[in-house]
Design a protein around this motif. Structure first.
Motif, PDB file in Angstrom:
ATOM      1  N   ARG A   1       0.548  -1.530  -0.327  1.00 27.75           N
ATOM      2  CA  ARG A   1       0.378   0.145   0.643  1.00 27.75           C
ATOM      3  C   ARG A   1       0.458   1.306  -0.207  1.00 27.75           C
ATOM      4  NH1 ARG A   1      -5.361   1.011   1.899  1.00 27.75           N
ATOM      5  NH2 ARG A   1      -5.438  -1.479   2.602  1.00 27.75           N
ATOM      6  N   SER A   2       1.985   1.558   0.756  1.00 28.60           N
ATOM      7  CA  SER A   2       3.035   2.618   0.610  1.00 28.60           C
ATOM      8  C   SER A   2       3.277   2.761   0.070  1.00 28.60           C
ATOM      9  CB  SER A   2       3.870   2.295   2.094  1.00 28.60           C
ATOM     10  OG  SER A   2       4.453   1.281   2.325  1.00 28.60           O
ATOM     11  N   THR A   3       4.400   1.658  -0.746  1.00 28.04           N
ATOM     12  CA  THR A   3       5.672   1.547  -1.618  1.00 28.04           C
ATOM     13  C   THR A   3       5.200   1.339  -2.992  1.00 28.04           C
ATOM     14  OG1 THR A   3       6.041  -0.940  -1.305  1.00 28.04           O
ATOM     15  CG2 THR A   3       7.100   0.967   0.073  1.00 28.04           C
TER      16      THR A   3
ATOM     17  N   GLY B   1     -11.837   1.529  -3.127  1.00 23.11           N
ATOM     18  CA  GLY B   1     -11.530   0.995  -1.621  1.00 23.11           C
ATOM     19  C   GLY B   1      -9.530   1.167  -1.676  1.00 23.11           C
ATOM     20  N   LEU B   2      -8.576   1.631  -2.086  1.00 25.56           N
ATOM     21  CA  LEU B   2      -7.845   2.285  -2.458  1.00 25.56           C
ATOM     22  C   LEU B   2      -7.219   3.157  -1.897  1.00 25.56           C
ATOM     23  CD1 LEU B   2      -6.639   0.135  -6.201  1.00 25.56           C
ATOM     24  CD2 LEU B   2      -7.481  -1.011  -3.606  1.00 25.56           C
ATOM     25  N   ASP B   3      -6.139   2.936  -1.086  1.00 26.79           N
ATOM     26  CA  ASP B   3      -5.936   3.784  -0.100  1.00 26.79           C
ATOM     27  C   ASP B   3      -4.634   4.926  -1.659  1.00 26.79           C
ATOM     28  OD1 ASP B   3      -4.226   6.233   1.005  1.00 26.79           O
ATOM     29  OD2 ASP B   3      -2.971   4.461   2.855  1.00 26.79           O
ATOM     30  N   LEU B   4      -4.758   5.736  -2.120  1.00 30.03           N
ATOM     31  CA  LEU B   4      -4.329   6.366  -3.853  1.00 30.03           C
ATOM     32  C   LEU B   4      -3.762   7.824  -2.976  1.00 30.03           C
ATOM     33  CD1 LEU B   4      -6.886   5.069  -6.063  1.00 30.03           C
ATOM     34  CD2 LEU B   4      -4.537   4.145  -5.288  1.00 30.03           C
ATOM     35  N   ALA B   5      -3.579   8.059  -2.059  1.00 33.24           N
ATOM     36  CA  ALA B   5      -2.586   9.287  -1.650  1.00 33.24           C
ATOM     37  C   ALA B   5      -1.362   9.022  -1.986  1.00 33.24           C
ATOM     38  CB  ALA B   5      -3.076   9.392  -0.034  1.00 33.24           C
ATOM     39  N   GLY B   6      -1.596  10.348  -2.595  1.00 34.75           N
ATOM     40  CA  GLY B   6       0.180  10.224  -3.062  1.00 34.75           C
ATOM     41  C   GLY B   6       0.383   9.622  -4.013  1.00 34.75           C
ATOM     42  N   VAL B   7      -0.283   8.447  -4.831  1.00 34.93           N
ATOM     43  CA  VAL B   7      -0.175   7.786  -5.512  1.00 34.93           C
ATOM     44  C   VAL B   7       0.006   8.014  -7.269  1.00 34.93           C
ATOM     45  CG1 VAL B   7      -0.525   5.220  -6.588  1.00 34.93           C
ATOM     46  CG2 VAL B   7      -0.356   5.787  -4.647  1.00 34.93           C
ATOM     47  N   THR B   8       0.386   7.980  -7.932  1.00 37.90           N
ATOM     48  CA  THR B   8       0.273   8.753  -9.377  1.00 37.90           C
ATOM     49  C   THR B   8      -0.213   7.181 -10.393  1.00 37.90           C
ATOM     50  OG1 THR B   8       2.175   9.658  -9.434  1.00 37.90           O
ATOM     51  CG2 THR B   8       1.305   9.399 -11.594  1.00 37.90           C
ATOM     52  N   VAL B   9      -2.223   7.825 -10.826  1.00 36.32           N
ATOM     53  CA  VAL B   9      -2.671   6.292 -11.556  1.00 36.32           C
ATOM     54  C   VAL B   9      -2.660   6.862 -12.667  1.00 36.32           C
ATOM     55  CG1 VAL B   9      -4.504   5.236 -11.107  1.00 36.32           C
ATOM     56  CG2 VAL B   9      -4.448   6.307  -9.321  1.00 36.32           C
ATOM     57  N   THR B  10      -2.430   4.922 -13.670  1.00 35.60           N
ATOM     58  CA  THR B  10      -2.417   5.313 -15.149  1.00 35.60           C
ATOM     59  C   THR B  10      -4.023   4.225 -15.988  1.00 35.60           C
ATOM     60  OG1 THR B  10      -0.868   3.237 -15.677  1.00 35.60           O
ATOM     61  CG2 THR B  10      -0.055   5.849 -14.906  1.00 35.60           C
ATOM     62  N   PHE B  11      -4.401   4.922 -16.855  1.00 37.46           N
ATOM     63  CA  PHE B  11      -4.686   4.277 -17.470  1.00 37.46           C
ATOM     64  C   PHE B  11      -5.279   4.848 -19.220  1.00 37.46           C
ATOM     65  CE2 PHE B  11      -6.183   8.569 -14.766  1.00 37.46           C
ATOM     66  CZ  PHE B  11      -6.960   9.163 -15.488  1.00 37.46           C
ATOM     67  N   ASP B  12      -6.049   3.690 -19.478  1.00 36.09           N
ATOM     68  CA  ASP B  12      -6.535   3.823 -20.953  1.00 36.09           C
ATOM     69  C   ASP B  12      -7.130   4.949 -21.117  1.00 36.09           C
ATOM     70  OD1 ASP B  12      -5.200   2.108 -21.464  1.00 36.09           O
ATOM     71  OD2 ASP B  12      -7.069   0.248 -21.596  1.00 36.09           O
ATOM     72  N   ALA B  13      -7.752   5.861 -22.321  1.00 30.00           N
ATOM     73  CA  ALA B  13      -7.940   6.536 -22.766  1.00 30.00           C
ATOM     74  C   ALA B  13      -9.366   6.765 -22.406  1.00 30.00           C
ATOM     75  CB  ALA B  13      -7.801   6.877 -24.493  1.00 30.00           C
ATOM     76  N   MET B  14     -10.068   5.291 -22.786  1.00 32.22           N
ATOM     77  CA  MET B  14     -11.372   5.645 -22.116  1.00 32.22           C
ATOM     78  C   MET B  14     -11.714   6.027 -20.975  1.00 32.22           C
ATOM     79  SD  MET B  14     -13.801   1.591 -21.998  1.00 32.22           S
ATOM     80  CE  MET B  14     -14.172   2.317 -24.130  1.00 32.22           C
TER      81      MET B  14
ATOM     82  N   LEU C   1     -10.186  11.592  -8.590  1.00 37.80           N
ATOM     83  CA  LEU C   1      -8.877  10.813  -7.928  1.00 37.80           C
ATOM     84  C   LEU C   1      -8.031  11.666  -7.542  1.00 37.80           C
ATOM     85  CD1 LEU C   1      -7.324   8.876 -11.467  1.00 37.80           C
ATOM     86  CD2 LEU C   1      -7.705   8.382  -8.943  1.00 37.80           C
ATOM     87  N   VAL C   2      -8.189  13.168  -7.759  1.00 36.14           N
ATOM     88  CA  VAL C   2      -7.620  15.048  -7.445  1.00 36.14           C
ATOM     89  C   VAL C   2      -8.170  15.083  -6.237  1.00 36.14           C
ATOM     90  CG1 VAL C   2      -6.407  17.145  -7.799  1.00 36.14           C
ATOM     91  CG2 VAL C   2      -5.751  15.312  -9.408  1.00 36.14           C
ATOM     92  N   THR C   3      -9.598  15.521  -6.101  1.00 32.63           N
ATOM     93  CA  THR C   3      -9.723  15.815  -5.017  1.00 32.63           C
ATOM     94  C   THR C   3     -10.629  14.828  -3.860  1.00 32.63           C
ATOM     95  OG1 THR C   3     -12.267  15.404  -5.603  1.00 32.63           O
ATOM     96  CG2 THR C   3     -10.760  18.183  -6.455  1.00 32.63           C
ATOM     97  N   VAL C   4     -11.104  14.051  -4.607  1.00 33.73           N
ATOM     98  CA  VAL C   4     -11.242  13.175  -3.385  1.00 33.73           C
ATOM     99  C   VAL C   4     -10.523  11.592  -3.049  1.00 33.73           C
ATOM    100  CG1 VAL C   4     -12.856  11.103  -3.261  1.00 33.73           C
ATOM    101  CG2 VAL C   4     -13.872  13.059  -4.223  1.00 33.73           C
ATOM    102  N   LYS C   5      -9.823  11.094  -4.190  1.00 36.95           N
ATOM    103  CA  LYS C   5      -7.971  10.573  -3.862  1.00 36.95           C
ATOM    104  C   LYS C   5      -7.406  10.436  -3.567  1.00 36.95           C
ATOM    105  CE  LYS C   5      -9.303   6.391  -3.511  1.00 36.95           C
ATOM    106  NZ  LYS C   5      -9.744   5.667  -1.847  1.00 36.95           N
ATOM    107  N   ASN C   6      -6.653  12.331  -3.170  1.00 37.41           N
ATOM    108  CA  ASN C   6      -5.549  12.505  -2.963  1.00 37.41           C
ATOM    109  C   ASN C   6      -4.674  11.474  -4.037  1.00 37.41           C
ATOM    110  OD1 ASN C   6      -6.351  15.000  -1.333  1.00 37.41           O
ATOM    111  ND2 ASN C   6      -6.733  13.436   0.342  1.00 37.41           N
ATOM    112  N   ALA C   7      -5.316  11.635  -5.111  1.00 34.23           N
ATOM    113  CA  ALA C   7      -4.008  10.621  -5.758  1.00 34.23           C
ATOM    114  C   ALA C   7      -3.183  11.956  -7.556  1.00 34.23           C
ATOM    115  CB  ALA C   7      -5.076   9.408  -7.055  1.00 34.23           C
ATOM    116  N   HIS C   8      -2.714  11.197  -7.452  1.00 34.62           N
ATOM    117  CA  HIS C   8      -2.154  11.967  -9.125  1.00 34.62           C
ATOM    118  C   HIS C   8      -2.232  10.837 -10.743  1.00 34.62           C
ATOM    119  CE1 HIS C   8       0.028  14.873  -7.016  1.00 34.62           C
ATOM    120  NE2 HIS C   8       0.203  14.375  -6.561  1.00 34.62           N
ATOM    121  N   TYR C   9      -2.151  11.344 -11.618  1.00 32.32           N
ATOM    122  CA  TYR C   9      -2.376  11.049 -12.923  1.00 32.32           C
ATOM    123  C   TYR C   9      -1.897  10.982 -14.389  1.00 32.32           C
ATOM    124  CZ  TYR C   9      -4.535  15.351 -14.339  1.00 32.32           C
ATOM    125  OH  TYR C   9      -5.659  16.543 -15.153  1.00 32.32           O
ATOM    126  N   VAL C  10      -1.730  10.389 -14.964  1.00 31.14           N
ATOM    127  CA  VAL C  10      -0.842   9.888 -16.371  1.00 31.14           C
ATOM    128  C   VAL C  10      -2.528   9.714 -17.057  1.00 31.14           C
ATOM    129  CG1 VAL C  10       0.797   9.600 -17.520  1.00 31.14           C
ATOM    130  CG2 VAL C  10       1.073  10.251 -15.526  1.00 31.14           C
TER     131      VAL C  10
END
Length: 387
Positions: free
Chosen positions: A134-136, A186-199, A209-218
């Protein structure tokens, strides 16, 4: 020493430790049995073990092949599979193709995934997620599965292992976007960069992702976002310095990737502050050269994500496609599968992914030679840890 340890492949797995363990049977026993107790001949864990071990062997991708595989097993191997012994005939009872197929059609797909994917699986509600990852980790999310119904997969990737962590079923292609948030909720995504397809590159998902999960995206951008794609294409890429240039050669393929990154402030998309263009030029033996241009948007500012960081995120995303989706399509013939009844597509995807995970953990970089090293029931049983 187990008989299978006499082979080079089995010896390597045994040496890694923890192969002959009771835990695999305990996991399979937790899967609910959908069959009526009346007239039940084969215990559910036995049939699941047959499916898992038979799919491990190269060339056994259909129900009929699985039936042939178990019919060739020796008495000692049938004992390890815990198939019932008939004292009147002095032989083990062997399930036929119809029995194996019907079971897979009715099996609870979530329970089967939890049992087979084991310590890498995570439920959409976050249950059972390994704390050490989760943390790494760096999660990479990708839609996939060419069969119908469709699937979304996610991979928690602490060391670039290529292990599949879980899957969720989506009944129709048009509904995949709606499954994005429930999948990750349900995932702890704080500070994690998430990638996904164009869909999945839609305003609601990126903002969530940014406002609720405090995550980043590419996020990959294609024609499903025509205005955004056009804005990205019109950027003065010719005046932007190349940030990274990589060349790969192997298996009859030459590939060159050119990456450029630009800071932007007018894309009118939630939290996007950087844009990236990747041009992939590829030449394969016997094929014409191809050129593909991919645009991505990023919420990381340049101060916290260098071009090298962004290139690594893009590679991790394609790593999911190459290590999971492509392997299942090519090595396991998932595209050509005609088994579409009930839960069969989902329940076939799970053991196939389990085989991929186990072979990667056993040290195999490529799946086909790993499957060829485990064509015998003994080798497959040892790989998956059946006592």
């Amino acid at each position: 020493m187990p008989v299978g340890a006499l082979s080079r492949a089995a010896a390597g797995v045994v040496a890694a430790g923890g192969v002959l363990r009771e835990e695999i049977w305990d996991r399979l026993a937790r899967v609910p049995d959908p069959r009526s107790p009346r007239g039940r001949v084969y215990p559910l864990p036995c049939l699941l073990a047959v499916w898992l071990c038979a799919l491990t062997a190269a060339g056994h991708d259909a129900a009929c092949a699985v039936g042939q595989w178990v019919a060739r097993a020796s008495p000692a191997e049938l004992t390890r599979l815990r198939l019932p012994f008939d004292p009147f005939t002095g032989r083990h009872r062997i399930p036929d193709e119809a029995t194996l197929r019907r079971l897979l059609a009715r099996m609870d797909r979530d329970a089967l995934a939890a049992a087979l994917l084991g310590d890498t699986v995570v439920a959409p509600d976050g249950g059972g997620y390994p704390r050490r990852w989760r943390s790494t980790g760096r999660p990479a999310v990708a839609h996939g599965g060419p069969t119908d119904p469709r699937y979304i997969y996610w991979e928690w990737q602490p060391t670039g292992t290529g292990l599949l962590a879980g899957q969720i079923e989506v009944e129709a292609k048009s509904n995949e976007t709606a499954a994005f948030q429930p999948l990750l909720a349900g995932l702890d995504l704080a500070g994690v960069t998430v990638t996904f397809d164009a869909m999945h590159t839609v305003r609601a998902n990126l903002d969530w992702l940014v406002t609720v999960k405090n995550a980043h995206y590419v996020a990959v951008v294609k024609a499903n976002q025509p205005l955004l794609h056009a804005r990205l294409a019109r950027l003065p890429w010719a005046d932007i310095q190349t940030a990274a240039l990589t060349r790969d050669h192997g298996h009859g393929r030459d590939e060159t990737r050119t990456l450029k990154v630009a800071t932007v402030g007018f894309l009118d998309f939630p939290h996007a502050v950087q844009a990236m263009r990747i041009i992939r030029w590829q030449r394969m033996t016997g094929h014409r050269p191809s050129r593909e241009t991919v645009y991505l948007i990023i919420d990381h500012p340049a101060e916290t994500a260098s071009p090298a960081d962004l290139a690594a995120h893009a590679r991790r995303h394609w790593h999911v496609e190459n290590k999971v989706h492509y392997v299942r399509d090519v090595s396991f013939g998932e595209d050509a599968s005609t088994l579409r009844t009930g839960n069969i597509p989902t329940n076939l995807a799970t053991p196939r992914s389990t085989v991929i995970n186990r072979l990667h953990r056993a040290g195999y970089r490529f799946i086909p030679p790993g499957r060829r090293d485990h064509t015998t029931p003994t080798a497959a049983l040892n790989l998956h840890g059946f006592p």
